[in-house]
Scaffold this motif. Sequence first.
Motif: not given
Length: 343
Positions: A132-159
């Motif tokens: 679920v992504v939130l971004w600002q254009a002319h106003t704030w917008l929300v979309a529910d996007v399939p993860a398969s349609e996004m580019s994901i580069v793996e990372g991790s936190n200290l834990a």
Amino acid sequence: MATEIETDAVDPTLVDTVNNLFSRTGPTERDPVTGVTFDRTLWNKLDELGLARLTAPEDQGGSGAGWRESAAVVGAAAAHAVSLPLVEHDLLAGWLLAQAGLPGDAHVRTACVLHAGHATAVPWARHAERIVVLWQAHTWLVADVPASEMSIVEGSNLAGEPRDDVRVDMAGLSGVPVPDNVANELVVRGALARAVQVCQALERIVDLCVEHATTRVQFGRPLAKFQALQQQLADAAAESALARAAVNAAVRRMDTDAADLSATNFAVATARSCVGHAASLVVRHAHQIHGAIGTTLEHPLHRFTLPALSWRAEYGSVQHWDDVVADAALAAGGHGLWQRITR
């Protein structure tokens, strides 16, 4: 020592259920190189029990619970070193969907704020089925996007928890408008959820310190008999208790009067400031008390110290929340600040 989230307003059956479940399934497996694993079997069990979408409306498959109940579940997971996207799936992604009037379902979700189609350190993105992504254009917008349609580069936190970079083609993305305050509220909700997790981790750290100091014998007597360690234990317990009081106050505020955004933001900022400073002292004292054994993978201490330090830096740094508290205090003035503190 652990006092946990106030349970007087929480169904004791819920508290017993999550503690029994997490005590049997925790801690989450964590590889020193690849990080923590996503326990899909446990996640499915939580979803079956109605705990994965605890605060979602009942007509969308949730349980219609509030912040106290959610804090009890999230806190129990932290106490048993169980790492799952409970916060992201329910309190953030699920809440964003509700704000936009979009339906929710059993798909595993996380949430992020996009800047030019990019978001960094997105929790659990690689394991999410939808983001679920939130971004600002002319106003704030929300979309529910399939993860398969996004580019994901793996990372991790200290834990070792997944914190991935996400990119999406904005040209093909359409969203539902939401009020301007949603972006700030999303950060505040994430900040409070992390405060709950840090607070629970600190209490487990203090428990481990007490256990170690009372059972470990050095120079013919338990470590707890040495005055220097007694002082460290007392300091750690005091800081943990202060953090707990601040977090419980913020959870109560969020549960009963979230519409008062100014008061809610101040309560959450205070909680985050308290847990952030407490984490520094408690983690430092814990490793001093445990010595070398506390740095090993075989000892459970790292399962709480590393997450505590990681979580306190998410959804705003300690410095950021200190500044929020200071700015609110200055704006309120002497009389106004006293009213705000004692409300």
